[in-house]
Design an enzyme around this catalytic site. Structure first.
Site, PDB file in Angstrom:
ATOM      1  N   TYR A 196      -5.940  -0.979  -7.108  1.00 11.32           N
ATOM      2  CA  TYR A 196      -5.249  -2.179  -6.590  1.00 11.32           C
ATOM      3  C   TYR A 196      -4.632  -1.949  -5.217  1.00 11.32           C
ATOM      4  CZ  TYR A 196      -0.854  -1.045  -9.370  1.00 11.32           C
ATOM      5  OH  TYR A 196       0.256  -0.508  -9.938  1.00 11.32           O
ATOM      6  N   GLU A 197      -4.427  -3.069  -4.530  1.00 16.06           N
ATOM      7  CA  GLU A 197      -4.034  -3.046  -3.102  1.00 16.06           C
ATOM      8  C   GLU A 197      -5.071  -2.339  -2.244  1.00 16.06           C
ATOM      9  OE1 GLU A 197      -1.862  -5.018  -2.498  1.00 16.06           O
ATOM     10  OE2 GLU A 197      -0.910  -5.152  -4.465  1.00 16.06           O
ATOM     11  N   GLY A 198      -6.334  -2.482  -2.634  1.00 11.82           N
ATOM     12  CA  GLY A 198      -7.413  -1.881  -1.854  1.00 11.82           C
ATOM     13  C   GLY A 198      -7.829  -0.553  -2.433  1.00 11.82           C
ATOM     14  N   GLN A 230      -9.522   1.875   1.588  1.00  6.77           N
ATOM     15  CA  GLN A 230      -8.544   2.631   2.396  1.00  6.77           C
ATOM     16  C   GLN A 230      -9.259   3.566   3.357  1.00  6.77           C
ATOM     17  OE1 GLN A 230      -5.394   1.771   2.055  1.00  6.77           O
ATOM     18  NE2 GLN A 230      -5.861   0.522   0.273  1.00  6.77           N
ATOM     19  N   ARG A 270       0.829  -1.217   0.000  1.00  5.69           N
ATOM     20  CA  ARG A 270       0.000   0.000   0.000  1.00  5.69           C
ATOM     21  C   ARG A 270       0.861   1.264   0.000  1.00  5.69           C
ATOM     22  NH1 ARG A 270      -5.356  -1.935   3.562  1.00  5.69           N
ATOM     23  NH2 ARG A 270      -6.215  -3.068   1.777  1.00  5.69           N
TER      24      ARG A 270
END
Lengths: 598, 598
Positions: free
Chosen positions: B442-444, B449, B298
């Site tokens: 991507y990655e949340g 977040q 992240r």
């Protein structure tokens, strides 16, 4: 994987319930043919055409794109585009709003705008071909000599030819005063056009036999700058004054651009090598003539934004209702399923409602602007015409810039609702985002629209257009003052209108001391104006829905969306006002050498 | 046509003057090797590598993309990518921050983050291959058994292999509780992994001989939901416990995605057909192990945003200084030329300054977050570690989501400065916009977040991370309270911090009555927090610049940009606060059937 259903119910609502289109048209000479029955029939046919013919070609057109043959200079549009254009012509769509004298049906531009929304939502790349023809139609209609209209306008109206606007050159885009293309008079009454134009949408294609370029160029004795620009008709195949089509003219496509999106739309470099052109309108008055096209095109590009917003919304809602992911924070909504659909999540709803607020509010805004075109073109009441003209001048940059900026935002949100799938081509959401990205640029960037709105259309006119629009708001608020059902919107709308007026006066005062104030405030003022304008249309839509025959669910959805808009979107004006009030100092202080700090 | 120059001067400024990196590193065990000389030498080498090797492959990599061979299941990266990776490995970059015990140099993560910014700015698609390796390194370092680290970590550190994170499945992305991939124990101590993963970045490629997949899967007796997920090491080629590489494992790439951008980065569908995997960490505790990777990733994605912002800025500034178009509203700036350069226009400056404020402020923000990783990993002071850990937990979603959202905005502005040319592929600006678009997903996603920030990291912890950050602000404001030069920033910063705290308490109170408050407020709270956080870094940067040896011009540019930020960007908090205070009602009221009004 990306679908389109024409939003007929809401288009009808906007036309009939919000704008009272039937009565409006009936009040204009020749407008009474466009009664409710005819309007609805046209919309239904338009829906069929756009859903069944254009929409299926949207993703394939993006994938394939246009192809350029270097040897012949010809451009091939994606598979199906030519057949779709023939379908469009056969259906009589090409001449929908064009003058009857040249083969058109002369239906209201308002109706044309509704059709255009559907076309653009279905297939933006394809939609650019008729868009440019529409602009050329306007220029020929208003500035062409009679023989020019007969010879060039009629084939465009009949869909046998298309038009273009040739403005931009490699060294000049926003600043047309710099343009260099020359036009040298010849003995036969034509001019030899010499120069290179770039970014010419539909400059070359295989949809029709001939293409009518409207080209800005300078006469030999022209004064410098924008006061020395004339407009010329330069057909791809030469056309005599009697309409006889001759040999290939000395204009050719040199290449097509590889673009971020609208791959189905050809964007051409056009070389004019002594091509034969006819002067249209007065010498050195070409920019005024071009503005006729440009204003039409600006509304049209705003409607492109609208179409994209609506299509993005439709697909995101469908996905959000279908895709199961996570649980509602307020407790499981579908406990029998492994997860709740995305649409239960407040933040997904925030994104979808933002799209919905822009789509439906934007629709009323755009169709109202189009209806002003009808008033201007048809009314015999000079006062009414003038009022409409002043109001439309003011609203055009708002329609163009705000709807396109909102299309960037809406396609962002809609893609985001898809998560990773949004980034994958097959779902079609990323195409909408790529296609949207041109709309804040062509026909004048957002920055240019903002300067037009604040500088030319507000400060230079002492705010005449703004006053007209504020007048509409005051009238509405006065009418609804006793309507308890509407109080939650009327009070904040009245306040927003007052603040808008106040802010405008303030900017006006500051501008007297510093011309840079306009440039520093312009884009924030544009957004500010757009948000208040949309607030008016949302309040008006709730009022219209309450008085309509629409279902209780539809009426409630209007109210719910208006509440969302007033509470969550309209407050964006706070930030814009603060930015405006900070003035130009923070923008101008920094040395140009110091922008890159690395 | 799109260039990249590593912003060495500003990276050094952020590291040395703003963060005091040398002293910070020296205060940590083993950190004293990273003295100023070494830091600067690494940065300079990094600049050379990224400018000369990676940047030239950015546009060609986008055009060519990755190609998938259906028969072999192999993926070929674009021309030059493999050689660039070899270059990267030869330069010792792969192990820059990795443990010495496994062949790394164990330099601070802060320095690694600075390098990463350059890599991502130079070539985002390429940068994803080392990014995933870095994540895998973290997971192996923290959760692997000793033999696993020896066997899998060492080759990754040495750049002979790369890593992946296999989380997402066709039916589950944000909601990992739904995942279905199974892991069945075998007699030999391995597990048979069975299932399909999608969106696997670097899942297959030709850069290295082997690929180490870290795969989330369920053991046969696992409880449902996120509490029944375990993490497995699944190499492309089987690896014995003694490190011997054997035959091909039963994991293969089924296809690669056609994406909006990052074409140089392979995004794979991975089929695990009974592939041999080793359990890493505790059974059913895989999500915790995965979070080690994910938090690293992240921050890394936030830094991708930063890199894109800086590259977009550089190119837009260069274009705006070069391109002549229009005249300054305050009078011609270059009267001898046919027009002034774009950079004279207030609105162009507004767009460039927005990019600059995000780039330079974001750099301090990101590098500070990376420095917390160093404290957590190296400090032997439990209190200091805990403080850093709590603060980093709070800042991670801000770094990830705000820097990526700002990269969308910055690439928008930078493209817009180019006008029509921005939309044309050859200028490279549209690639930056397309590449940026994945980073908020991507990655949340940003929504995820935001829930992490407001829900897990603020409300659930009684705001411990926020308190730490507010403490930094208070400390700074107290220190500078007598500094007249800084008063224009200190007062509004102190006020913003107070408002932020107030707003957080308010949301906390409301949440007790209604869980939906969190979802409704989350994204607006995230932005609000991001803008205040950046205000701190801007005020701090001005203070640091004033005390530095930097040129007067550099110091003045920091001050000018900070003023711009405080006056024109920070007021965005006003709109976000209004949206937050409107609560969940307007989001939840509308019936899901009613989102599409057409």
């Amino acid at each position: 994987m990306n679908n389109y259903t024409a939003p007929l119910r809401d288009i009808r609502f906007a036309l009939h319930d919000v704008l009272g289109a039937e009565a409006l048209f009936a009040s204009l000479p020749g407008g009474d043919v466009a009664n409710r029955e005819l309007i609805d029939a046209v919309l239904e046919e338009g829906a069929k055409f756009t859903e069944q013919v254009l929409a299926p070609l949207n993703q394939s057109g993006d994938r394939e794109g246009c192809t350029f043959d270097k040897d012949s200079g010809e451009v091939r549009t994606p598979a199906g585009f030519k057949a779709a254009f023939a379908h469009y012509v056969d259906g009589g769509w090409a001449g929908l709003t064009a003058p009857e004298a040249y083969g058109g049906q002369h239906l209201p531009e308002t109706l044309g705008a509704a059709l255009k929304e559907m076309i653009d939502a279905a297939n933006l790349g394809w939609g650019n071909y008729p868009l440019l023809s529409h602009g050329a139609t306007e220029a020929l209609k208003h500035h062409g000599e009679e023989w020019q209209r007969e010879v060039f306008l009629r084939p465009i109206v009949e869909g046998r030819w298309t038009g273009t606007m040739c403005l931009t050159e490699p060294h000049c885009g926003s600043d047309l005063g710099l343009l260099k293309t020359r036009a040298v008079p010849r003995d036969d009454g034509t001019h030899a056009i010499e120069g290179t134009k770039i970014f010419i949408t539909a400059g070359e294609h295989d949809l029709t036999d001939n293409i009518v370029h409207l080209v800005l160029a300078r006469l030999p004795d022209a004064p410098p700058g924008t006061k020395g620009i004339s407009l010329f008709i330069v057909p791809k195949f030469k056309v005599a004054r009697d309409g006889a089509v001759g040999e290939r003219n000395a204009v050719r496509c040199g290449s097509i651009e590889h673009k971020m999106g609208i791959h189905g739309s050809s964007t051409c470099v056009m070389h004019f090598d002594g091509a034969a052109g006819y002067l249209i309108g007065q010498p050195n008055r070409g920019l005024a003539a071009m503005f006729t096209m440009m204003n039409t095109a600006r509304l049209a590009v705003g409607i492109q934004g609208l179409g994209l917003i609506d299509r993005a919304l439709q697909n995101a809602v469908a996905y959000a209702r279908d895709r199961l992911q996570g649980r509602s924070l307020g407790g499981a909504k579908q406990p029998d399923k492994p997860a709740d659909p995305l649409i239960v999540h407040a933040d997904i709803r925030r994104m979808l409602l933002t799209c919905k607020a822009f789509a439906e509010g934007g629709r009323a805004l755009a169709l109202h602007a189009a209806s002003l075109v009808d008033v201007i073109e048809r009314s015999t009441d000079a006062e009414r015409k003038k009022h409409a003209d002043e109001l439309l001048s003011f609203l055009t940059p708002i329609v163009k810039a705000c709807l396109t900026e909102w299309s960037i935002e809406a396609t962002y949100h809609a893609l985001q609702c898809f998560g990773g799938h949004g980034y994958i081509a097959e779902w079609g959401m990323e195409q909408l985002a790529r296609d949207a990205r041109i709309t804040t640029i062509y026909e004048g960037t957002t920055g240019i629209q903002a300067l037009d709105l604040l500088g030319r259309k507000t400060i230079q006119t002492q705010g005449v257009g703004l006053k007209h629009f504020l007048g509409m708001i005051v009238e509405f608020c006065t009418q609804e003052t006793m309507n308890a059902e509407l109080a939650e919107f009327v009070a904040p709308l009245a306040k927003a209108a007052q603040d808008w007026q106040q802010l405008t006066l303030e900017i006006g005062r500051r501008t007297m001391g510093d011309a840079e104030e306009v440039g520093a405030a312009a884009v924030d003022y544009l957004f500010y104006s757009g948000y208040v304008t949309l607030a008016f249309w949302w309040a008006k839509s709730v009022a219209a829905a309450d008085r309509s025959n629409a279902s209780a669910a539809f009426r409630q959805a209007k109210r719910d969306t208006a509440r969302f808009y007033f509470q969550r979107i309209l407050p964006r004006t706070l930030s814009h006002a603060a930015a405006i009030r900070s003035g130009p100092a923070t923008l101008l202080a920094i040395d140009e050498e110091a922008f890159v700090g690395g």
